[in-house]
Design a protein around this motif. Structure first.
Motif, PDB file in Angstrom:
ATOM      1  N   GLY A  40      12.400  62.616  56.513  1.00  0.00           N
ATOM      2  CA  GLY A  40      11.056  62.599  57.109  1.00  0.00           C
ATOM      3  C   GLY A  40      10.127  63.601  56.454  1.00  0.00           C
ATOM      4  N   SER A  61       7.698  62.904  54.299  1.00  0.00           N
ATOM      5  CA  SER A  61       6.444  62.331  53.786  1.00  0.00           C
ATOM      6  C   SER A  61       5.220  62.765  54.578  1.00  0.00           C
ATOM      7  CB  SER A  61       6.537  60.798  53.799  1.00  0.00           C
ATOM      8  OG  SER A  61       6.773  60.335  55.110  1.00  0.00           O
ATOM      9  N   SER A  62       5.424  63.381  55.744  1.00  0.00           N
ATOM     10  CA  SER A  62       4.259  63.798  56.543  1.00  0.00           C
ATOM     11  C   SER A  62       4.656  64.906  57.505  1.00  0.00           C
ATOM     12  CB  SER A  62       3.688  62.606  57.323  1.00  0.00           C
ATOM     13  OG  SER A  62       4.648  62.122  58.235  1.00  0.00           O
ATOM     14  N   ALA A  95       3.397  70.589  67.716  1.00  0.00           N
ATOM     15  CA  ALA A  95       2.730  70.974  66.465  1.00  0.00           C
ATOM     16  C   ALA A  95       1.808  69.825  66.084  1.00  0.00           C
ATOM     17  CB  ALA A  95       3.756  71.231  65.368  1.00  0.00           C
ATOM     18  N   ILE A 103       5.607  67.850  59.936  1.00  0.00           N
ATOM     19  CA  ILE A 103       6.442  69.055  59.847  1.00  0.00           C
ATOM     20  C   ILE A 103       7.364  68.988  58.634  1.00  0.00           C
ATOM     21  CG2 ILE A 103       8.259  70.355  61.036  1.00  0.00           C
ATOM     22  CD1 ILE A 103       6.962  69.274  63.710  1.00  0.00           C
ATOM     23  N   THR A 109       0.507  67.012  64.377  1.00  0.00           N
ATOM     24  CA  THR A 109       0.945  66.046  63.364  1.00  0.00           C
ATOM     25  C   THR A 109       0.485  64.646  63.776  1.00  0.00           C
ATOM     26  OG1 THR A 109       3.018  65.512  64.471  1.00  0.00           O
ATOM     27  CG2 THR A 109       3.089  67.370  62.937  1.00  0.00           C
ATOM     28  N   TYR A 148      12.151  58.145  73.869  1.00  0.00           N
ATOM     29  CA  TYR A 148      12.085  59.215  72.864  1.00  0.00           C
ATOM     30  C   TYR A 148      12.890  60.438  73.333  1.00  0.00           C
ATOM     31  CZ  TYR A 148      10.041  63.055  70.133  1.00  0.00           C
ATOM     32  OH  TYR A 148       9.872  64.158  69.339  1.00  0.00           O
ATOM     33  N   ASP A 202      15.106  54.493  53.956  1.00  0.00           N
ATOM     34  CA  ASP A 202      14.935  54.139  55.371  1.00  0.00           C
ATOM     35  C   ASP A 202      16.246  54.443  56.083  1.00  0.00           C
ATOM     36  OD1 ASP A 202      14.780  52.867  57.879  1.00  0.00           O
ATOM     37  OD2 ASP A 202      13.366  51.383  57.113  1.00  0.00           O
ATOM     38  N   LEU A 203      16.177  55.322  57.059  1.00  0.00           N
ATOM     39  CA  LEU A 203      17.390  55.748  57.766  1.00  0.00           C
ATOM     40  C   LEU A 203      18.116  54.598  58.418  1.00  0.00           C
ATOM     41  CD1 LEU A 203      16.089  58.910  59.620  1.00  0.00           C
ATOM     42  CD2 LEU A 203      17.925  58.854  57.931  1.00  0.00           C
ATOM     43  N   ASN A 228      15.168  65.739  60.161  1.00  0.00           N
ATOM     44  CA  ASN A 228      13.826  65.932  60.717  1.00  0.00           C
ATOM     45  C   ASN A 228      13.115  64.610  61.050  1.00  0.00           C
ATOM     46  OD1 ASN A 228      11.018  67.319  60.926  1.00  0.00           O
ATOM     47  ND2 ASN A 228      10.795  65.855  59.237  1.00  0.00           N
ATOM     48  N   GLY A 278       8.511  72.591  70.203  1.00  0.00           N
ATOM     49  CA  GLY A 278       7.329  72.352  71.027  1.00  0.00           C
ATOM     50  C   GLY A 278       6.275  71.661  70.177  1.00  0.00           C
ATOM     51  N   SER A 310      15.043  68.277  67.345  1.00  0.00           N
ATOM     52  CA  SER A 310      14.853  67.623  68.634  1.00  0.00           C
ATOM     53  C   SER A 310      13.505  68.061  69.214  1.00  0.00           C
ATOM     54  CB  SER A 310      16.021  67.980  69.562  1.00  0.00           C
ATOM     55  OG  SER A 310      15.878  67.336  70.806  1.00  0.00           O
ATOM     56  N   ARG A 367      10.428  56.768  54.042  1.00  0.00           N
ATOM     57  CA  ARG A 367      10.238  55.388  53.588  1.00  0.00           C
ATOM     58  C   ARG A 367       9.066  55.249  52.630  1.00  0.00           C
ATOM     59  NH1 ARG A 367       9.603  52.996  59.422  1.00  0.00           N
ATOM     60  NH2 ARG A 367       8.379  54.911  59.391  1.00  0.00           N
ATOM     61  N   ARG A 368       8.017  56.071  52.796  1.00  0.00           N
ATOM     62  CA  ARG A 368       6.787  55.908  51.994  1.00  0.00           C
ATOM     63  C   ARG A 368       6.865  56.719  50.712  1.00  0.00           C
ATOM     64  NH1 ARG A 368       2.670  57.949  56.268  1.00  0.00           N
ATOM     65  NH2 ARG A 368       4.533  59.075  56.911  1.00  0.00           N
ATOM     66  N   LYS A 426      16.329  62.133  71.758  1.00  0.00           N
ATOM     67  CA  LYS A 426      16.367  63.514  71.255  1.00  0.00           C
ATOM     68  C   LYS A 426      17.400  64.355  72.017  1.00  0.00           C
ATOM     69  CE  LYS A 426      13.293  63.578  67.902  1.00  0.00           C
ATOM     70  NZ  LYS A 426      13.705  63.887  66.527  1.00  0.00           N
TER      71      LYS A 426
HETATM   72  N1  LIG Z   1       4.863  67.225  66.204  1.00  0.00           N
HETATM   73  C1  LIG Z   1       5.400  67.655  67.333  1.00  0.00           C
HETATM   74  O1  LIG Z   1       4.702  68.169  68.214  1.00  0.00           O
HETATM   75  C2  LIG Z   1       6.876  67.552  67.553  1.00  0.00           C
HETATM   76  C3  LIG Z   1       7.410  68.135  68.697  1.00  0.00           C
HETATM   77  C4  LIG Z   1       8.776  68.060  68.909  1.00  0.00           C
HETATM   78  C5  LIG Z   1       9.606  67.448  67.994  1.00  0.00           C
HETATM   79  N2  LIG Z   1       9.046  66.872  66.887  1.00  0.00           N
HETATM   80  C6  LIG Z   1       9.952  66.222  65.937  1.00  0.00           C
HETATM   81  O2  LIG Z   1       9.693  66.729  64.646  1.00  0.00           O
HETATM   82  C7  LIG Z   1      10.060  65.744  63.663  1.00  0.00           C
HETATM   83  C8  LIG Z   1       8.902  65.528  62.689  1.00  0.00           C
HETATM   84  O3  LIG Z   1       7.832  64.938  63.427  1.00  0.00           O
HETATM   85  P1  LIG Z   1       6.278  65.035  63.001  1.00  0.00           P
HETATM   86  O4  LIG Z   1       5.544  65.458  64.214  1.00  0.00           O
HETATM   87  O5  LIG Z   1       6.150  65.797  61.740  1.00  0.00           O
HETATM   88  O6  LIG Z   1       5.971  63.468  62.832  1.00  0.00           O
HETATM   89  P2  LIG Z   1       5.475  62.572  61.609  1.00  0.00           P
HETATM   90  O7  LIG Z   1       4.381  63.251  60.873  1.00  0.00           O
HETATM   91  O8  LIG Z   1       5.225  61.246  62.234  1.00  0.00           O
HETATM   92  O9  LIG Z   1       6.755  62.501  60.672  1.00  0.00           O
HETATM   93  C9  LIG Z   1       7.845  61.658  60.931  1.00  0.00           C
HETATM   94  C10 LIG Z   1       8.609  61.482  59.640  1.00  0.00           C
HETATM   95  O10 LIG Z   1       9.759  60.658  59.894  1.00  0.00           O
HETATM   96  C11 LIG Z   1       9.841  59.682  58.868  1.00  0.00           C
HETATM   97  N3  LIG Z   1      10.510  58.470  59.360  1.00  0.00           N
HETATM   98  C12 LIG Z   1      10.188  57.731  60.456  1.00  0.00           C
HETATM   99  N4  LIG Z   1      10.989  56.663  60.545  1.00  0.00           N
HETATM  100  C13 LIG Z   1      11.841  56.710  59.492  1.00  0.00           C
HETATM  101  C14 LIG Z   1      12.901  55.877  59.015  1.00  0.00           C
HETATM  102  N5  LIG Z   1      13.252  54.748  59.656  1.00  0.00           N
HETATM  103  N6  LIG Z   1      13.560  56.241  57.886  1.00  0.00           N
HETATM  104  C15 LIG Z   1      13.215  57.363  57.231  1.00  0.00           C
HETATM  105  N7  LIG Z   1      12.224  58.188  57.613  1.00  0.00           N
HETATM  106  C16 LIG Z   1      11.542  57.865  58.724  1.00  0.00           C
HETATM  107  C17 LIG Z   1       8.380  59.413  58.474  1.00  0.00           C
HETATM  108  O11 LIG Z   1       8.293  58.978  57.114  1.00  0.00           O
HETATM  109  P3  LIG Z   1       8.013  57.467  56.652  1.00  0.00           P
HETATM  110  O12 LIG Z   1       7.052  56.868  57.637  1.00  0.00           O
HETATM  111  O13 LIG Z   1       7.439  57.643  55.270  1.00  0.00           O
HETATM  112  O14 LIG Z   1       9.350  56.845  56.642  1.00  0.00           O
HETATM  113  C18 LIG Z   1       7.792  60.813  58.547  1.00  0.00           C
HETATM  114  O15 LIG Z   1       7.970  61.507  57.344  1.00  0.00           O
HETATM  115  C19 LIG Z   1      10.432  64.472  64.455  1.00  0.00           C
HETATM  116  O16 LIG Z   1      11.818  64.371  64.584  1.00  0.00           O
HETATM  117  C20 LIG Z   1       9.788  64.719  65.811  1.00  0.00           C
HETATM  118  O17 LIG Z   1      10.428  64.015  66.842  1.00  0.00           O
HETATM  119  C21 LIG Z   1       7.712  66.904  66.634  1.00  0.00           C
END
Ligand SMILES: NC(=O)c1ccc[n+]([C@@H]2O[C@H](COP(=O)([O-])OP(=O)(O)OC[C@H]3O[C@@H](n4cnc5c(N)ncnc54)[C@H](OP(=O)(O)O)[C@@H]3O)[C@@H](O)[C@H]2O)c1
Length: 234
Positions: free
Chosen positions: A7, A9-10, A186, A12, A188, A153, A60-61, A85, A184, A136, A33-34, A157
């Protein structure tokens, strides 16, 4: 250290990869994936640090071939740190969640990490400082505030967090530390989609710096722990 992050590509994951790449002793393998944002990430590391610190693969996972991952890791000569991640967040009231929604939610957030850990185990057990970090969420942490629409979700987690404790026990004689960060909020793409209009107290870069530090140092201090990352008191 050789570090694989899913994960990247975007959000965290992207920021974690860049923070890790700052250390000349690190080689980062970035998956998602991207391909376009992954390519841009690798270029950004070259611009910032003047070396090819990040290699990447489209993966792709839920469906990509194991060989993509295994060949990339063999190219690095192994892996010391695995950061699970990548994540998917489906935000729907419970009664609207279909069987397919539940399956997709667990495919990405639970079965994906399970698969990657199983594939990389032979490499991780050869490392002197192996660390698996599962990302998580506070919503999955026991006793934390819960939010309507996030049952699938949060349950996925919570499964990942519990898996962390189980694997830490199972792998302890192989000197592989396994920890879980229950993050907590962030700022995104995922957060904006789940909570439109909400402004998180931390940027993706702030969170990325912390996760990068934890991944490379936390294995010395923690094993089998689910660490709540919220800045709130609840
Ligand atoms: N942001 C928050 O507040 C927050 C809080 C608690 C936990 N988290 C956790 O932190 C982690 C990162 O989240 P984020 O907020 O940074 O979200 P995000 O910007 O949407 O990033 C999610 C990443 O997961 C990848 N992904 C999704 N489906 C996939 C698949 N089938 N195969 C491979 N890669 C896949 C996406 O890449 P592609 O689309 O390119 O595949 C992307 O790089 C996640 O596990 C999220 O649950 C985030």
């Amino acid at each position: 250290m050789r570090i694989l992050i899913t994960g990247a590509s975007s959000g965290i994951g992207r920021e974690v990869a860049l923070a890790l790449a700052a250390d000349p002793g690190h080689q980062v393998l970035a998956l998602a994936r991207r391909s376009e944002p992954l390519e841009a990430l690798a270029q950004e590391a070259i611009n910032r640090y003047g070396r090819t610190a990040i290699s990447w693969r489209e993966f792709d996972l839920t469906s990509s071939d194991d060989s993509i991952l295994l060949e990339a890791v063999a190219g690095l000569g192994g892996i010391d740190i695995l950061l699970n991640n990548a994540g998917l967040l489906i935000n729907k009231p419970f009664e609207q969640l279909s069987d397919d929604d539940w399956q997709r939610q667990f495919d990405v957030n639970v079965f994906g990490p399970v698969r990657v850990i199983r594939l990389l185990l032979p490499w991780l057990q050869q490392s002197a400082s192996a660390h698996i970090v599962n990302i998580s969420s506070m919503g999955a942490f026991q006793g934390s505030s819960k939010f309507p629409g996030l049952s699938a979700y949060s349950a996925s987690k919570a499964a990942l967090a519990n898996l962390t404790e189980c694997l830490a026990e199972e792998f302890k004689d192989r000197h592989i530390s396994v920890n879980c960060l229950a993050l907590g909020a962030a700022q995104t793409e995922m957060l904006a989609a789940a909570f439109p209009g909400y402004q998180a107290p931390l940027s993706a870069a702030d969170m990325g710096d912390f996760v990068a530090w934890f991944a490379t140092h936390g294995y010395r201090f923690f094993n089998g722990k689910i660490l709540p990352g919220s800045v709130w008191t609840q």
